[in-house]
Write an enzyme that holds these catalytic residues in place. Structure first.
Site, PDB file in Angstrom:
ATOM      1  N   GLU A 142      51.472  40.998  38.481  1.00  0.00           N
ATOM      2  CA  GLU A 142      50.267  40.556  37.691  1.00  0.00           C
ATOM      3  C   GLU A 142      49.198  40.344  39.216  1.00  0.00           C
ATOM      4  O   GLU A 142      49.536  40.466  40.239  1.00  0.00           O
ATOM      5  CB  GLU A 142      50.529  39.105  37.475  1.00  0.00           C
ATOM      6  CG  GLU A 142      50.733  38.688  36.005  1.00  0.00           C
ATOM      7  CD  GLU A 142      49.373  38.968  35.198  1.00  0.00           C
ATOM      8  OE1 GLU A 142      48.522  39.512  35.691  1.00  0.00           O
ATOM      9  OE2 GLU A 142      49.634  38.025  33.892  1.00  0.00           O
ATOM     10  N   ASP A 143      48.023  40.604  38.820  1.00  0.00           N
ATOM     11  CA  ASP A 143      47.062  40.348  39.538  1.00  0.00           C
ATOM     12  C   ASP A 143      46.780  39.120  39.961  1.00  0.00           C
ATOM     13  O   ASP A 143      46.996  38.588  41.145  1.00  0.00           O
ATOM     14  CB  ASP A 143      45.639  40.904  38.933  1.00  0.00           C
ATOM     15  CG  ASP A 143      45.358  40.121  37.687  1.00  0.00           C
ATOM     16  OD1 ASP A 143      46.262  39.499  37.103  1.00  0.00           O
ATOM     17  OD2 ASP A 143      43.981  40.463  37.241  1.00  0.00           O
ATOM     18  N   ASP A 190      47.119  32.233  37.027  1.00  0.00           N
ATOM     19  CA  ASP A 190      46.276  31.129  36.865  1.00  0.00           C
ATOM     20  C   ASP A 190      46.865  30.048  36.069  1.00  0.00           C
ATOM     21  O   ASP A 190      47.682  29.398  36.609  1.00  0.00           O
ATOM     22  CB  ASP A 190      45.062  31.690  36.152  1.00  0.00           C
ATOM     23  CG  ASP A 190      43.829  30.925  36.231  1.00  0.00           C
ATOM     24  OD1 ASP A 190      43.326  30.516  37.149  1.00  0.00           O
ATOM     25  OD2 ASP A 190      43.238  30.420  35.127  1.00  0.00           O
ATOM     26  N   PHE A 233      36.957  31.195  41.449  1.00  0.00           N
ATOM     27  CA  PHE A 233      37.077  32.485  40.842  1.00  0.00           C
ATOM     28  C   PHE A 233      36.816  33.503  41.945  1.00  0.00           C
ATOM     29  O   PHE A 233      35.681  33.399  42.702  1.00  0.00           O
ATOM     30  CB  PHE A 233      36.016  32.445  39.734  1.00  0.00           C
ATOM     31  CG  PHE A 233      36.097  33.704  38.740  1.00  0.00           C
ATOM     32  CD1 PHE A 233      37.127  33.557  37.945  1.00  0.00           C
ATOM     33  CD2 PHE A 233      35.400  34.702  38.847  1.00  0.00           C
ATOM     34  CE1 PHE A 233      37.166  34.813  36.974  1.00  0.00           C
ATOM     35  CE2 PHE A 233      35.562  35.953  38.174  1.00  0.00           C
ATOM     36  CZ  PHE A 233      36.362  35.703  37.104  1.00  0.00           C
ATOM     37  N   ARG A 276      36.253  45.537  40.139  1.00  0.00           N
ATOM     38  CA  ARG A 276      37.436  45.866  40.109  1.00  0.00           C
ATOM     39  C   ARG A 276      37.912  46.822  41.149  1.00  0.00           C
ATOM     40  O   ARG A 276      38.790  47.055  41.729  1.00  0.00           O
ATOM     41  CB  ARG A 276      38.144  46.726  38.874  1.00  0.00           C
ATOM     42  CG  ARG A 276      38.202  45.705  37.591  1.00  0.00           C
ATOM     43  CD  ARG A 276      39.224  46.182  36.408  1.00  0.00           C
ATOM     44  NE  ARG A 276      38.941  45.815  35.242  1.00  0.00           N
ATOM     45  CZ  ARG A 276      39.461  44.736  34.569  1.00  0.00           C
ATOM     46  NH1 ARG A 276      40.236  43.976  35.462  1.00  0.00           N
ATOM     47  NH2 ARG A 276      39.418  44.054  33.647  1.00  0.00           N
TER      48      ARG A 276
HETATM   49  P1  IMP Z   1      46.470  33.068  32.968  1.00  0.00           P
HETATM   50  O1  IMP Z   1      46.963  33.543  31.658  1.00  0.00           O
HETATM   51  O2  IMP Z   1      45.763  31.642  32.766  1.00  0.00           O
HETATM   52  O3  IMP Z   1      47.734  32.966  34.059  1.00  0.00           O
HETATM   53  O4  IMP Z   1      45.587  34.045  33.491  1.00  0.00           O
HETATM   54  C1  IMP Z   1      46.001  35.078  33.965  1.00  0.00           C
HETATM   55  C2  IMP Z   1      44.917  36.367  33.733  1.00  0.00           C
HETATM   56  O5  IMP Z   1      43.605  35.788  34.056  1.00  0.00           O
HETATM   57  C3  IMP Z   1      44.932  37.152  35.023  1.00  0.00           C
HETATM   58  O6  IMP Z   1      45.810  38.147  34.852  1.00  0.00           O
HETATM   59  C4  IMP Z   1      43.403  37.611  35.130  1.00  0.00           C
HETATM   60  O7  IMP Z   1      43.304  38.845  34.495  1.00  0.00           O
HETATM   61  C5  IMP Z   1      42.556  36.576  34.750  1.00  0.00           C
HETATM   62  N1  IMP Z   1      42.035  35.500  35.895  1.00  0.00           N
HETATM   63  C6  IMP Z   1      42.513  34.162  36.178  1.00  0.00           C
HETATM   64  N2  IMP Z   1      41.847  34.016  37.238  1.00  0.00           N
HETATM   65  C7  IMP Z   1      40.956  34.880  37.627  1.00  0.00           C
HETATM   66  C8  IMP Z   1      40.037  34.958  38.756  1.00  0.00           C
HETATM   67  O8  IMP Z   1      40.019  34.259  39.731  1.00  0.00           O
HETATM   68  N3  IMP Z   1      39.395  36.244  38.702  1.00  0.00           N
HETATM   69  C9  IMP Z   1      39.535  37.427  37.689  1.00  0.00           C
HETATM   70  N4  IMP Z   1      40.478  37.283  36.943  1.00  0.00           N
HETATM   71  C10 IMP Z   1      41.126  36.043  36.656  1.00  0.00           C
HETATM   72 MG    MG Z   2      44.901  40.154  34.022  1.00  0.00          MG
END
Ligand code: IMP
Ligand code: MG
Length: 174
Positions: free
Chosen positions: A98-99, A102, A151, A164
Site C-alpha cells: 500500500e502507498d 490512513d 495530507f 504522483r
Molecule cells: P484508508 O482506506 O483510509 O486507509 O485510505 C487509504 C487510501 O487513501 C490510500 O491508499 C491513499 O490512496 C489514500 N490516502 C490516504 N491518505 C492520503 C494522503 O495523505 N495523500 C494521498 N492519498 C492518501
Molecule cells: Mg491508494
C-alpha cells in the site's frame, strides 16, 4: 522542477530510496525459499512497488488490485473495487503493498477479501502510515515512515490524480 503549490518536502528522494532498499532486503531475507506474491494496491502504490520489487532478490509474482476510498483529500469511508484480483492465491504467501494506511478502511476490506482466497499467509507493507488516524490496531509488517495526520503527495500519492510523479513526498495544504 514540478512541485506542488503550497507544499514543503517531508521526505526527500534520498531518504525514500534508503528506506525502500532496506524493506526490500528484509523481505528477501524473510521469504527465502517461499512462494511469494507481491500484491500492489492501485493506483497509489505503483511507484513504491516498482522500486521495492527491484530490491527483492527472489523469484516472486507481482499482481495488482485496484481499490478506491478517497474523495479528494479525505476518506469517503467506503471502498470501491475497480479491478478485481484474478490470480489463485492458494498456498502462496502474500504481501499487500500500500502507498499509505490512513483510516485502514481499504486494508480492512482487502484483508477480509484475501481471507476467502486461502493464501498461506498475508503480511502488510506500507510506504507510509498515519497511526493517529487508524480505526483499528493494524500490524504493518514492513513500513517506510510514520506520519502525523497531514495530507501528503508525491512518490505515487496523489491529490485529485496529480503529483504522483513527484520524486519527493510533500506535505500540502488543500
Ligand atoms: P484508508 O482506506 O483510509 O486507509 O485510505 C487509504 C487510501 O487513501 C490510500 O491508499 C491513499 O490512496 C489514500 N490516502 C490516504 N491518505 C492520503 C494522503 O495523505 N495523500 C494521498 N492519498 C492518501
Ligand atoms: Mg491508494
Amino acid at each position: 522542477m514540478n512541485e506542488p503549490k503550497n507544499s514543503s518536502i517531508l521526505f526527500h528522494e534520498h531518504a525514500i530510496k534508503e528506506v525502500v532498499a532496506k524493506i526490500g532486503l528484509q523481505i528477501t531475507t524473510d521469504y527465502k525459499g517461499r512462494s511469494l506474491v507481491v500484491l500492489g494496491v492501485l493506483k497509489g502504490s505503483f511507484v513504491f512497488l516498482a522500486d521495492l520489487i527491484r530490491h527483492i532478490d527472489l523469484d516472486i509474482e507481482t499482481e495488482f488490485i485496484q481499490l478506491a476510498s478517497y474523495d479528494g483529500a479525505k476518506s469517503s469511508g467506503k471502498v470501491t473495487l475497480n479491478a478485481p484480483l484474478k490470480t489463485d492465491l492458494r498456498n502462496h504467501h502474500v504481501i499487500i503493498v500500500e502507498d499509505i494506511i490512513d483510516t485502514g478502511t481499504t486494508l480492512d476490506y482487502l484483508l477480509a477479501m484475501l481471507k476467502g482466497k486461502g493464501p498461506a499467509s498475508v503480511r502488510v507493507c506500507a510506504f507510509l502510515s498515519k497511526p493517529s488516524v487508524h480505526k483499528n490496531r493494524y500490524t504493518i509488517d514492513y513500513q517506510g515512515f510514520e506520519i502525523a495526520n497531514e495530507f501528503v503527495v508525491g512518490y505515487g500519492l496523489d491529490y485529485r490524480g496529480r503529483y504522483r510523479n513527484c520524486r519527493h513526498v510533500y506535505q500540502i495544504k488543500v
